[in-house]
Design an enzyme around this catalytic site. Sequence first.
Site, PDB file in Angstrom:
ATOM      1  N   GLU A 184      -2.141   2.397 -10.976  1.00 40.38           N
ATOM      2  CA  GLU A 184      -3.174   1.827 -10.108  1.00 40.38           C
ATOM      3  C   GLU A 184      -4.566   1.855 -10.759  1.00 40.38           C
ATOM      4  OE1 GLU A 184      -2.689   3.618  -6.219  1.00 40.38           O
ATOM      5  OE2 GLU A 184      -0.813   2.521  -5.899  1.00 40.38           O
ATOM      6  N   GLU A 302       5.807   1.123  -6.204  1.00 40.75           N
ATOM      7  CA  GLU A 302       5.498   1.964  -5.040  1.00 40.75           C
ATOM      8  C   GLU A 302       5.472   1.099  -3.793  1.00 40.75           C
ATOM      9  OE1 GLU A 302       2.141   4.575  -5.023  1.00 40.75           O
ATOM     10  OE2 GLU A 302       2.375   5.120  -7.146  1.00 40.75           O
TER      11      GLU A 302
END
Length: 506
Positions: A184, A302
């Site tokens: 991320e 995710e």
Amino acid sequence: MNCLRLSSLKALLLLPLLGTLSLSAQTITIDANAPTTPFPHFWEEMFGSGRAALVLRQSYLNDLKAVKQVTDFRYVRFHAILHDELGVYNEDEHGNPVYNFAYVNQVYDNLLANGVRPVVEIGFMPKKLAFNPDALHPFWYKQNVSPPKSMEKWDGLITAFAKNLVQRYGIDEVSQWYFEVWNEPNIDFWNGIPRQRSYFELYDHTARDLKAVSPRLRVGGPATAAAQWVSAFLKHTAENNVPVDFVSSHGYADDTVENMFPDDPSVPKDLPMDQRVCRAIGMVRNQMKAAGKPKLPLFWTEWNVPGHNQSRDTTYVGAALANTVRQCDGLVDMMSFWTFSDVFEEGGPGPRPFIGQFGLRAEFGINKPSYYGFALLHQLGDRRIANNSPDIIVTKLSDGSLKIAAWNLVDPDPDSLSKAKPRTLTLVLRGTSASARATTQRVDNEHGNVLPEYAKIGKPDYPTPQQVEQLNRATALPTPEETHLQDHQLTVTLEPNALLLITVTP
């Protein structure tokens, strides 16, 4: 874990979770001889799990074995393989790198010994290699999110890391792994400036370092939160001839529409949560097609269902999972449910079981309803029969039998649950015997639901091993209930957020 969600929870609670309301009674016709399409089990091939150091704990391995038993998952992804707690990187008095892969090897030894391969998330930054040694993320284990102080030293670390893996496990093994660059980088897990350009530089070096060790190593990214940067990433790598073997991104059902679809005014601001993950996956898949990369694997590394009202500890997960599988079929190669275990310390050690964590097993190895939900969906076949119903999946096994998942998805907020009603479903089966044998298994409030059992023993903060065994024994799914079709029909009732698996033998 995507921290974008945490700052927006209050706003999210004002939006609808579900795009459709279940009908109180429904009749669905299924043709057992209808054409089928491939139905790979993309939702259970990979799971997420905290950080690398946890793999050295017996509690983690116990949960891994238990989830492997009911899903047969093949890959696991976690953060922080380069974290200082594993002692990977140091420098001598002259500033020369010193590598130590002893704990790294133990981590991967433990995975492989249990029949699971890693998706190697490359990060975070060792303190002595960091441009800013004080750039610590607020997670409990305080990972460093700085860029490297020297790309030459970063290249050396990645090269040594990859060579160690190939030498220890062999290229035939490691070529079956995946290497994902960072986690991320579009939010606070990366503080390079400017964020995107500095991440692309890190990716370029890392991908080329890995390929220099062996062109058979598979590398990809951008591993972004909320489905961002994919178009820019593919444009950059194409223009600079940087290798990409797969695309990865993240998206949760409770990510905001503004964060996930900032450039698409066609997406309604009140898009229900149960539609967001697969809508985002479809968007990314279209971006890959537009970039001339339609056949690259897409990994959603995710995701999870909405987390408010501690819904991840409840029967809601099974129904929400099935609904996501229905929508995402054909769009994605693997989805990594975050996480398989509540042995998980982003906020510190769990103070007690059932605090709304992500996993299929609560602290101390207690099976949640989601554990049994995954177990039911694992039994689905690998061929799918098309059906227009929004709350059913019909599959076929090689022996001709049907495996059918049905659910009654209801918002997990107290007001919606108080108004929800059971759903009566009648299946009309064509192409089978009029009185074909059928069995049913279910996860609902009375089956596979540990919360009432936990309440019965007084909700202890630290249940004993004997209590854990008692809880898991009490919630273990019973032998499937047997019945027969009546004139090609089977009628079942699903209470709110029930998940039902029906097997029909022609």
